[in-house]
Scaffold this motif. Structure first.
Motif, PDB file in Angstrom:
ATOM      1  N   UNK A   1      38.176   7.144 -12.166  1.00 35.97           N
ATOM      2  CA  UNK A   1      39.301   6.211 -12.210  1.00 35.97           C
ATOM      3  C   UNK A   1      39.935   6.174 -13.606  1.00 35.97           C
ATOM      4  N   UNK A   2      39.054   6.140 -14.641  1.00 33.61           N
ATOM      5  CA  UNK A   2      39.587   6.097 -15.998  1.00 33.61           C
ATOM      6  C   UNK A   2      40.355   7.372 -16.329  1.00 33.61           C
ATOM      7  N   UNK A   3      39.855   8.503 -15.817  1.00 37.18           N
ATOM      8  CA  UNK A   3      40.575   9.767 -16.052  1.00 37.18           C
ATOM      9  C   UNK A   3      41.965   9.729 -15.425  1.00 37.18           C
ATOM     10  N   UNK A   4      42.039   9.158 -14.228  1.00 34.85           N
ATOM     11  CA  UNK A   4      43.330   9.070 -13.545  1.00 34.85           C
ATOM     12  C   UNK A   4      44.297   8.179 -14.335  1.00 34.85           C
ATOM     13  N   UNK A   5      43.776   7.044 -14.809  1.00 37.51           N
ATOM     14  CA  UNK A   5      44.624   6.127 -15.578  1.00 37.51           C
ATOM     15  C   UNK A   5      45.106   6.798 -16.865  1.00 37.51           C
ATOM     16  N   UNK A   6      44.199   7.519 -17.549  1.00 39.85           N
ATOM     17  CA  UNK A   6      44.601   8.216 -18.781  1.00 39.85           C
ATOM     18  C   UNK A   6      45.663   9.279 -18.493  1.00 39.85           C
ATOM     19  N   UNK A   7      45.500   9.974 -17.342  1.00 40.10           N
ATOM     20  CA  UNK A   7      46.487  10.997 -16.979  1.00 40.10           C
ATOM     21  C   UNK A   7      47.844  10.366 -16.723  1.00 40.10           C
ATOM     22  N   UNK A   8      47.843   9.226 -16.041  1.00 37.29           N
ATOM     23  CA  UNK A   8      49.121   8.561 -15.763  1.00 37.29           C
ATOM     24  C   UNK A   8      49.785   8.083 -17.056  1.00 37.29           C
ATOM     25  N   UNK A   9      48.990   7.545 -17.969  1.00 37.35           N
ATOM     26  CA  UNK A   9      49.556   7.090 -19.242  1.00 37.35           C
ATOM     27  C   UNK A   9      50.106   8.255 -20.042  1.00 37.35           C
ATOM     28  N   UNK A  10      49.416   9.404 -19.979  1.00 34.58           N
ATOM     29  CA  UNK A  10      49.868  10.579 -20.704  1.00 34.58           C
ATOM     30  C   UNK A  10      51.159  11.130 -20.095  1.00 34.58           C
ATOM     31  N   UNK A  11      51.260  11.089 -18.759  1.00 35.99           N
ATOM     32  CA  UNK A  11      52.457  11.608 -18.086  1.00 35.99           C
ATOM     33  C   UNK A  11      53.666  10.720 -18.351  1.00 35.99           C
ATOM     34  N   UNK A  12      53.459   9.423 -18.411  1.00 32.54           N
ATOM     35  CA  UNK A  12      54.563   8.510 -18.675  1.00 32.54           C
ATOM     36  C   UNK A  12      55.512   8.370 -17.506  1.00 32.54           C
ATOM     37  N   UNK A  13      56.715   7.847 -17.812  1.00 28.29           N
ATOM     38  CA  UNK A  13      57.728   7.567 -16.801  1.00 28.29           C
ATOM     39  C   UNK A  13      58.530   8.834 -16.527  1.00 28.29           C
ATOM     40  N   UNK A  14      58.529   9.313 -15.297  1.00 29.52           N
ATOM     41  CA  UNK A  14      59.150  10.599 -14.995  1.00 29.52           C
ATOM     42  C   UNK A  14      60.387  10.501 -14.117  1.00 29.52           C
ATOM     43  N   UNK A  15      60.741   9.324 -13.679  1.00 31.22           N
ATOM     44  CA  UNK A  15      61.930   9.175 -12.842  1.00 31.22           C
ATOM     45  C   UNK A  15      63.192   9.332 -13.683  1.00 31.22           C
ATOM     46  N   UNK A  16      64.144  10.112 -13.181  1.00 34.46           N
ATOM     47  CA  UNK A  16      65.389  10.310 -13.911  1.00 34.46           C
ATOM     48  C   UNK A  16      66.104   8.983 -14.140  1.00 34.46           C
ATOM     49  N   UNK A  17      66.770   8.854 -15.277  1.00 39.40           N
ATOM     50  CA  UNK A  17      67.483   7.615 -15.582  1.00 39.40           C
ATOM     51  C   UNK A  17      68.858   7.576 -14.930  1.00 39.40           C
ATOM     52  N   UNK A  18      69.267   8.681 -14.333  1.00 43.69           N
ATOM     53  CA  UNK A  18      70.565   8.719 -13.667  1.00 43.69           C
ATOM     54  C   UNK A  18      70.595   7.690 -12.531  1.00 43.69           C
ATOM     55  N   UNK A  19      71.679   6.904 -12.357  1.00 48.00           N
ATOM     56  CA  UNK A  19      72.997   7.015 -13.009  1.00 48.00           C
ATOM     57  C   UNK A  19      73.139   6.164 -14.268  1.00 48.00           C
ATOM     58  N   UNK A  20      72.061   5.411 -14.675  1.00 48.49           N
ATOM     59  CA  UNK A  20      72.170   4.641 -15.905  1.00 48.49           C
ATOM     60  C   UNK A  20      72.219   5.568 -17.113  1.00 48.49           C
ATOM     61  N   UNK A  21      71.622   6.746 -17.008  1.00 44.46           N
ATOM     62  CA  UNK A  21      71.634   7.736 -18.072  1.00 44.46           C
ATOM     63  C   UNK A  21      72.310   9.008 -17.601  1.00 44.46           C
ATOM     64  N   UNK A  22      72.199  10.050 -18.399  1.00 41.38           N
ATOM     65  CA  UNK A  22      72.841  11.326 -18.026  1.00 41.38           C
ATOM     66  C   UNK A  22      72.173  11.933 -16.800  1.00 41.38           C
ATOM     67  N   UNK A  23      72.901  12.706 -15.997  1.00 40.76           N
ATOM     68  CA  UNK A  23      72.288  13.355 -14.829  1.00 40.76           C
ATOM     69  C   UNK A  23      71.310  14.435 -15.251  1.00 40.76           C
ATOM     70  N   UNK A  24      70.339  14.753 -14.398  1.00 36.91           N
ATOM     71  CA  UNK A  24      69.399  15.836 -14.714  1.00 36.91           C
ATOM     72  C   UNK A  24      70.156  17.151 -14.895  1.00 36.91           C
ATOM     73  N   UNK A  25      69.591  18.029 -15.720  1.00 34.00           N
ATOM     74  CA  UNK A  25      70.244  19.317 -15.959  1.00 34.00           C
ATOM     75  C   UNK A  25      70.201  20.172 -14.691  1.00 34.00           C
ATOM     76  N   UNK A  26      71.252  20.922 -14.477  1.00 34.36           N
ATOM     77  CA  UNK A  26      71.350  21.789 -13.308  1.00 34.36           C
ATOM     78  C   UNK A  26      70.827  23.182 -13.638  1.00 34.36           C
ATOM     79  N   UNK A  27      70.385  23.936 -12.625  1.00 33.40           N
ATOM     80  CA  UNK A  27      69.900  25.302 -12.885  1.00 33.40           C
ATOM     81  C   UNK A  27      70.997  26.166 -13.503  1.00 33.40           C
ATOM     82  N   UNK A  28      70.583  27.155 -14.275  1.00 37.77           N
ATOM     83  CA  UNK A  28      71.537  28.023 -14.972  1.00 37.77           C
ATOM     84  C   UNK A  28      72.479  28.717 -13.998  1.00 37.77           C
TER      85      UNK A  28
END
Length: 275
Positions: A1-28
């Motif tokens: 359980x502690x390993x999972x919690x540490x992994x989540x804290x290390x990963x952080x917030x991954x949801x895009x901020x769009x539309x409050x922020x810039x849109x995700x980058x598009x493929x080349x």
């Protein structure tokens, strides 16, 4: 359980901020809204028309037009043109509320169309439940729709969710060319959705039949079978295109795709009042 919690804290917030922020980058290699420089079209040339595998390029005066409701965004027309009259931009805002709005004509700017629906915003602006119907799709449009439910996009934060039963839905999101085997199922699912209801068609196949247009085993898309409220072109549409379309349709973002201050819904009027 502690390993999972540490992994989540290390990963952080991954949801895009769009539309409050810039849109995700598009493929080349992303191909968005096409633009046509009619002045560069040689007289009598039909190379782009002949090269298009979907029949989306048509004669328009001395130049051509591109029907993005049929286009598979392969770029064959752009490659075939010796004068560079056709080019695909990185404009991802492609949706339209009417079929005519999907046709790109010479000289048209690659900006987004106003797809805000005041009635839909008044009823579904804060909560929209959709039943997704794959009417013979190849799973490309379905995959790019499903990805909106992942933590990266988190479609549910806007009150938009996909549900398992049409009885619990406010509308349909249709993908695929509507094969004859799926035609009755699609119509029955539409009848099971309580009113008021909306219909959103996603991808070239659902709009026009796409590459399967004219084949006897398909119905050529949902056009003509159901009253369509929103067209989202692409093959498949990028998740950002689908999300932008839903948010601007409901007035959750403005015409420029930016979030309204305080998350307000754009100028939604009560049902029954003229727009």
């Amino acid at each position: 359980m502690l390993r999972i919690i540490r992994a989540r804290l290390r990963q952080g917030h991954r949801t895009t901020r769009y539309p409050a922020g810039p849109p995700p980058s598009l493929p080349e290699r992303y191909a968005g809204m096409p633009v046509i420089d009619g002045a560069e079209c040689p007289s009598g040339c039909s190379r782009c028309i002949d090269a298009c595998p979907a029949g989306a390029v048509a004669r328009c005066g001395r130049s051509v037009s591109i029907d993005t409701g049929m286009c598979v965004f392969c770029g064959a027309c752009e490659t075939a043109c010796p004068r560079g009259a056709i080019s695909f931009t990185r404009e991802h805002r492609l949706a339209s509320r009417d079929r005519e709005g999907l046709i790109v004509k010479p000289g048209a700017a690659p900006g987004p169309r106003d797809i805000f629906d005041a009635k839909a915003a008044a009823v579904f602006g804060r909560s929209l439940k959709l039943r997704q119907v794959s009417a013979g799709g190849c799973n490309a449009c379905e995959a790019d729709t499903n990805v909106l439910g992942t933590v990266g996009w988190d479609l549910g934060r806007f009150g938009i969710q996909f549900v398992a039963s049409p009885r619990h839905a406010d509308g349909l999101l249709v993908t695929g060319p509507v094969t004859l085997n799926m035609r009755e199922a699609l119509l029955s699912t539409y009848d099971a959705v309580p009113e008021p209801r909306i219909v959103i068609v996603t991808g070239a196949c659902a709009i026009s039949g796409g590459l399967f247009r004219g084949m006897p085993a398909t119905s050529g898309g949902a056009e003509g079978l159901l009253p369509v409220d929103l067209y989202i072109p692409g093959c498949p549409p990028h998740p950002l295109t689908i999300l932008d379309s839903l948010l601007r349709f409901l007035g959750r973002t403005g015409p420029d795709g930016r979030k309204a201050p305080g998350g307000r819904i754009r100028a939604a009027k009560p049902v029954g009042e003229p727009e």
